[in-house]
Design a protein around this motif. Structure first.
Motif, short mmCIF file in Angstrom:
data_model
loop_
_atom_site.label_atom_id
_atom_site.label_comp_id
_atom_site.label_asym_id
_atom_site.label_seq_id
_atom_site.Cartn_x
_atom_site.Cartn_y
_atom_site.Cartn_z
N LEU A 144 -4.62 11.82 -4.91
CA LEU A 144 -5.28 10.06 -5.01
C LEU A 144 -4.56 9.08 -3.68
N GLN A 145 -4.25 9.45 -2.62
CA GLN A 145 -3.92 8.56 -1.90
C GLN A 145 -5.08 7.77 -1.16
N GLU A 146 -6.60 8.49 -1.32
CA GLU A 146 -7.48 7.22 -1.38
C GLU A 146 -8.09 7.16 -2.35
N GLN A 193 -8.45 6.53 4.90
CA GLN A 193 -8.38 7.57 5.12
C GLN A 193 -6.16 7.87 6.07
N PRO A 194 -5.73 7.68 4.55
CA PRO A 194 -3.73 8.01 5.76
C PRO A 194 -3.85 8.89 6.24
N LYS A 195 -2.72 9.29 6.44
CA LYS A 195 -2.66 10.19 8.09
C LYS A 195 -1.69 11.03 7.09
N CYS A 196 -1.73 11.68 6.20
CA CYS A 196 -0.74 12.47 5.13
C CYS A 196 -0.30 13.80 6.20
N GLY A 197 -1.00 14.24 6.82
CA GLY A 197 -0.59 15.25 7.60
C GLY A 197 0.69 15.05 8.86
N GLU A 198 0.59 14.06 9.09
CA GLU A 198 1.47 13.43 10.20
C GLU A 198 2.66 12.46 9.36
N CYS A 199 2.86 12.00 7.93
CA CYS A 199 3.84 11.96 7.80
C CYS A 199 4.79 12.12 7.05
N PRO A 200 6.34 11.67 7.31
CA PRO A 200 7.70 12.42 6.87
C PRO A 200 7.97 12.02 6.16
N VAL A 201 6.98 11.41 4.94
CA VAL A 201 7.37 11.11 3.35
C VAL A 201 6.50 12.05 2.66
N ALA A 202 5.43 13.02 3.29
CA ALA A 202 4.42 13.25 2.48
C ALA A 202 4.78 14.17 1.16
N SER A 203 5.98 15.49 1.43
CA SER A 203 7.05 16.18 0.04
C SER A 203 6.89 15.22 -0.85
N LEU A 204 7.04 13.87 -0.69
CA LEU A 204 8.17 12.38 -1.91
C LEU A 204 7.01 11.95 -2.68
N CYS A 205 5.78 11.99 -1.50
CA CYS A 205 4.49 11.38 -2.78
C CYS A 205 3.72 11.54 -3.74
N ALA A 206 3.46 10.76 -4.66
CA ALA A 206 3.33 10.93 -5.59
C ALA A 206 1.60 10.73 -5.95
N ALA A 207 1.27 10.08 -4.90
CA ALA A 207 -0.81 9.71 -4.73
C ALA A 207 -0.39 11.28 -4.08
N ARG A 208 -0.60 11.89 -3.28
CA ARG A 208 -0.76 12.77 -2.68
C ARG A 208 -0.36 14.04 -3.16
N ALA A 209 -0.04 14.14 -4.16
CA ALA A 209 0.61 15.05 -4.71
C ALA A 209 -0.43 15.53 -5.60
N ARG A 246 0.57 -1.31 0.42
CA ARG A 246 0.29 -0.22 0.16
C ARG A 246 1.41 1.14 0.31
N LEU A 247 1.88 0.81 0.98
CA LEU A 247 2.80 2.45 1.24
C LEU A 247 3.74 2.66 -0.34
N LEU A 248 4.48 2.06 -0.74
CA LEU A 248 4.61 1.63 -2.22
C LEU A 248 4.13 2.29 -3.19
N VAL A 266 0.81 5.04 9.71
CA VAL A 266 0.51 6.28 9.64
C VAL A 266 -0.01 6.14 7.57
N CYS A 267 0.64 5.02 6.55
CA CYS A 267 -0.36 4.90 5.66
C CYS A 267 -0.86 4.10 4.98
N THR A 268 -2.33 4.06 6.36
CA THR A 268 -2.87 3.41 6.69
C THR A 268 -3.99 3.17 5.80
N ARG A 309 1.29 3.77 -3.23
CA ARG A 309 0.91 5.32 -3.22
C ARG A 309 2.14 7.21 -3.10
N LEU A 310 3.68 6.24 -2.63
CA LEU A 310 4.48 6.74 -3.55
C LEU A 310 4.86 6.51 -4.56
N VAL A 311 4.23 5.88 -5.64
CA VAL A 311 5.09 5.98 -6.76
C VAL A 311 3.28 6.10 -7.21
FE1 SF4 Z 1 1.08 7.39 2.75
FE2 SF4 Z 1 1.72 9.53 0.81
FE3 SF4 Z 1 0.25 9.95 2.32
FE4 SF4 Z 1 2.35 9.81 3.37
S1 SF4 Z 1 1.76 10.73 1.89
S2 SF4 Z 1 0.55 8.40 4.30
S3 SF4 Z 1 2.43 7.74 2.32
S4 SF4 Z 1 -0.51 8.39 1.01
#
Ligand code: SF4
Length: 368
Positions: free
Chosen positions: A227-229, A208-224, A155-157, A203-205, A159-161
């Protein structure tokens, strides 16, 4: 569905460096204190990974402690009776995992002198050890540069890509394994892989992934892309099938009849009261069916007694109503139709590994 995503080959070295640094810094603060993390012992890593497949961390902890207390190393596990191994596993479900663990321990003792193989290829030759478990043992216990991919990291990977297709299909698996390999640092692999799983789990549950608390949020393509949901796409809804089963507590001179579930059947290796699916409705017809099916399964003829209890439970896509009946032996000799049969004193039921509903029925029989 579109399949555009960031290919791991364009995760440039700056991205990877930032990702590793932020992930490990986050893990240094948020790592949970779990019993299998207190040492790098490959046996403990292996047992925990087998238990964690399909089962929540919170459930696994007590089982893990009990299992490694009773069977503290691979030699003890190899020498144990399968019945005792399954009894320690009882309630965790997916009992094949326990039987494969036992079989693999015997192979490690017989073929590797009781020492765990350190490389992914050899580990994968053992029963029940696939690419993920082999990667987990090799990386966590031996710090080998081996990638891992399990439910949380899939799930995490994804979303990251921003991989939008089904990540469990072969194209998705290929891409994600490559990603998992590409992002590995040169050292500290054990912590890195555990940190990935921890981030996915905490965090990347799934919802409702907790993107606000995610240490790699700025590197995440789904968040950008917002599309994370939507990643990974929701699977098809399970179509449930309702069935009725009966279990019969057959008594003979103070003993009850148990049957070992044969190979190829649900709960193979576990013990159970005679149990089968029934089609009949109405007490008279049910009685006839109980007599016929107990005879088919055990060779003996019984006098069916009253309904003791009904339980509802689910196994994979089946929603089962289990009607538990009393019964008494009338005639005939035991003739198993697959799986051993044994007359047992009710007070000895505790020593047998049973399914969850079998245990509930055993407690009713023995009053414990
Ligand atoms: Fe997961 Fe990306 Fe959200 Fe982080 S920012 S919790 S990796 S969807």
């Amino acid at each position: 569905m579109a399949t555009e995503c960031i290919s791991p080959t364009i995760l440039d070295s700056r991205w990877k460096q930032r990702f590793r640094r932020r992930l490990l810094a986050w893990y240094a603060v948020h790592e949970r204190d779990l019993p299998w993390r207190r040492s790098k012992n490959p046996y403990r890593v292996w047992v925990s990974e087998a238990m964690l497949q399909q089962t929540q961390v919170a459930t696994v902890q007590a089982y893990f402690r009990r299992f490694v207390k009773a069977l503290p190393n691979v030699r003890k596990l190899a020498a144990a009776d399968e019945r005792d191994v399954l009894r320690l596993w009882e309630g965790l479900g997916y009992y094949r995992r326990a039987r494969q663990l036992h079989a693999a321990a015997q192979r490690i003792v017989a073929e590797h002198g009781g020492q765990f193989p350190r490389d992914v290829e050899t580990l994968q030759t053992l029963p029940g050890i696939g690419r993920y478990t082999a990667g987990a043992i090799a990386s966590i216990a031996f710090d080998q540069r081996a990638p891992i991919l399990e439910a949380n990291t899939i799930r995490l990977l994804s979303r990251l890509v921003a991989y939008r297709d089904d990540p469990t299909k072969s194209a998705g698996q290929r891409l994600l394994w490559r990603t998992a390999e590409e992002i590995l640092p040169r050292q500290d692999i054990a912590r890195f892989n555990q940190a990935l799983m921890e981030l996915g789990s905490l965090v990347c549950t799934p919802n409702q992934p907790k993107c606000g608390e995610c240490p790699v949020a700025s590197l995440c393509a789904a968040r950008a892309a917002g599309l994370q949901e939507k990643i990974p796409p929701a699977g098809r809804k399970t179509q449930f099938i309702d069935i009725t089963e009966a279990a019969v507590v057959v008594r003979k001179r103070g003993q009850v009849l148990l049957r070992q579930c044969p190979e190829g059947q649900r709960w193979a290796g576990l013990w159970d009261f005679p149990r089968f699916e029934i089609q009949s409705e109405g007490p008279l017809f049910v009685r006839d069916e109980l007599v016929a099916k107990v005879r088919e399964q055990t060779g003996i003829v019984i006098d069916p007694g009253p309904l003791l209890k009904s339980m509802k439970h689910g196994v994979t896509r089946y929603r089962i109503r289990l009607d538990c009946y009393a019964g008494s032996y009338r005639s005939g000799r035991l003739a198993p139709a697959g799986g051993e049969l044994r007359w047992t004193k009710p007070e000895e039921l505790d020593a047998y590994p049973l399914s969850a509903t079998g245990r509930r029925l055993a407690r009713l029989v023995h009053g414990a």
